[in-house]
Motif scaffolding. Structure first.
Motif, short mmCIF file in Angstrom:
data_model
loop_
_atom_site.label_atom_id
_atom_site.label_comp_id
_atom_site.label_asym_id
_atom_site.label_seq_id
_atom_site.Cartn_x
_atom_site.Cartn_y
_atom_site.Cartn_z
N GLN A 12 7.42 12.31 0.44
CA GLN A 12 7.44 12.31 1.89
C GLN A 12 8.81 11.95 2.48
O GLN A 12 8.95 11.88 3.70
CB GLN A 12 6.38 11.35 2.42
CG GLN A 12 4.98 11.77 2.01
CD GLN A 12 3.91 10.83 2.52
OE1 GLN A 12 4.17 9.84 3.18
NE2 GLN A 12 2.67 11.14 2.20
N LEU A 56 11.72 16.73 1.90
CA LEU A 56 11.21 17.75 2.82
C LEU A 56 12.29 18.81 3.09
O LEU A 56 12.01 20.01 3.09
CB LEU A 56 10.74 17.11 4.12
CG LEU A 56 9.61 16.08 4.00
CD1 LEU A 56 9.31 15.45 5.35
CD2 LEU A 56 8.37 16.68 3.39
N VAL A 91 5.10 21.18 4.71
CA VAL A 91 4.44 21.12 6.02
C VAL A 91 3.39 20.01 6.04
O VAL A 91 3.33 19.22 7.00
CB VAL A 91 3.82 22.49 6.40
CG1 VAL A 91 2.88 22.36 7.59
CG2 VAL A 91 4.92 23.50 6.69
N ALA A 94 5.30 16.74 6.14
CA ALA A 94 6.05 16.61 7.40
C ALA A 94 5.10 16.26 8.54
O ALA A 94 5.43 15.42 9.39
CB ALA A 94 6.81 17.90 7.70
N LYS A 95 3.94 16.88 8.59
CA LYS A 95 2.97 16.57 9.64
C LYS A 95 2.53 15.12 9.55
O LYS A 95 2.39 14.44 10.57
CB LYS A 95 1.76 17.50 9.55
CG LYS A 95 2.03 18.89 10.08
CD LYS A 95 0.80 19.76 10.00
CE LYS A 95 1.06 21.13 10.60
NZ LYS A 95 -0.12 22.01 10.49
N PRO A 136 3.08 16.41 14.02
CA PRO A 136 2.99 17.87 14.14
C PRO A 136 3.95 18.49 15.15
O PRO A 136 4.23 19.68 15.07
CB PRO A 136 1.54 18.11 14.56
CG PRO A 136 1.11 16.83 15.19
CD PRO A 136 1.87 15.74 14.50
N HIS A 154 7.14 17.27 15.77
CA HIS A 154 8.55 16.96 15.46
C HIS A 154 9.30 18.26 15.20
O HIS A 154 8.76 19.19 14.59
CB HIS A 154 8.62 16.04 14.23
CG HIS A 154 9.97 15.48 13.98
ND1 HIS A 154 10.95 16.19 13.34
CD2 HIS A 154 10.51 14.28 14.30
CE1 HIS A 154 12.05 15.45 13.26
NE2 HIS A 154 11.80 14.28 13.83
N THR A 189 9.20 19.44 11.62
CA THR A 189 7.88 19.95 11.25
C THR A 189 7.70 21.36 11.80
O THR A 189 7.24 22.26 11.08
CB THR A 189 6.77 19.03 11.78
OG1 THR A 189 6.98 17.70 11.29
CG2 THR A 189 5.40 19.51 11.34
N CYS A 190 8.06 21.56 13.05
CA CYS A 190 7.93 22.88 13.69
C CYS A 190 8.76 23.92 12.95
O CYS A 190 8.32 25.06 12.76
CB CYS A 190 8.33 22.80 15.16
SG CYS A 190 7.19 21.80 16.15
N CYS A 225 9.54 23.86 9.78
CA CYS A 225 8.87 24.13 8.50
C CYS A 225 7.62 25.00 8.69
O CYS A 225 7.34 25.87 7.87
CB CYS A 225 8.50 22.81 7.81
SG CYS A 225 9.94 21.87 7.24
#
Length: 166
Positions: free
Chosen positions: A92, A97, A129, A132-133, A138, A140, A143-144, A146
């Motif tokens: 994590q 990531l 993903v 990252a979530k 969700p 960030h 995250t978006c 990815c």
């Protein structure tokens, strides 16, 4: 002749890393790649292959390779760096990531990527993903980005399957 105090070696590497980024942003990809290789080799020798700085420099080197179309070499390096990062920093960690995202890019930006390459990229980015979530949330930006990378690899897989079926 380069003159500096030996205790400044880390500062020199940091400055060289920033220079490599500048070269990349100026579109001078060949020069950025040469400098990135040098930085990665020095950091690896000084800090070891499992150190966070070495892993980040490995990602930067792979990114330079991707920009010049050295996809296979980038993916080989990224597989190694991803394994090291996950072991040393955790699944994590932001660096892990980022490496997963860069690995996926090595396939999605390669017009000659095989179906197997895309499947492997999809598995890696799905994992990224998911983490990252959980870690970033969700909404960030990372995250978006990815999630968008996952959508892209899935689109390419679908297009490949439709082409193969025809």
């Amino acid at each position: 002749n380069r003159r500096y105090w030996s205790h400044d070696e880390q500062a020199v590497l940091a400055a060289q890393s920033k220079l490599a980024v500048c070269l990349d942003e100026l579109g001078r990809y060949d020069e950025a790649l040469v400098l990135s290789r040098e930085i990665y080799a020095k950091t690896s020798a000084q800090r070891g292959c499992s150190h966070k700085d070495t892993i980040i420099d490995g990602n930067n080197l792979a990114d330079a390779m991707i920009k010049l179309g050295h996809y296979a070499e980038a993916k080989t390096l990224l597989r190694e760096q991803l394994a090291l990062s996950r072991k040393a920093l955790g699944l994590q960690h932001a660096t892990s990531l980022l490496l997963g995202e860069t690995f996926c890019q090595a396939s999605t930006e390669n017009s000659d990527a095989t179906r197997e390459d895309l499947i492997e990229a999809e598995k890696v980015i799905q994992d990224v993903v998911k983490h990252a979530k959980r870690v970033l949330g969700p909404t960030h930006p990372n995250t978006c980005r990815c999630v968008a990378q996952l959508s892209l690899v899935r689109e390419q897989l679908s297009a490949r399957e439709n082409r193969d079926a025809a």
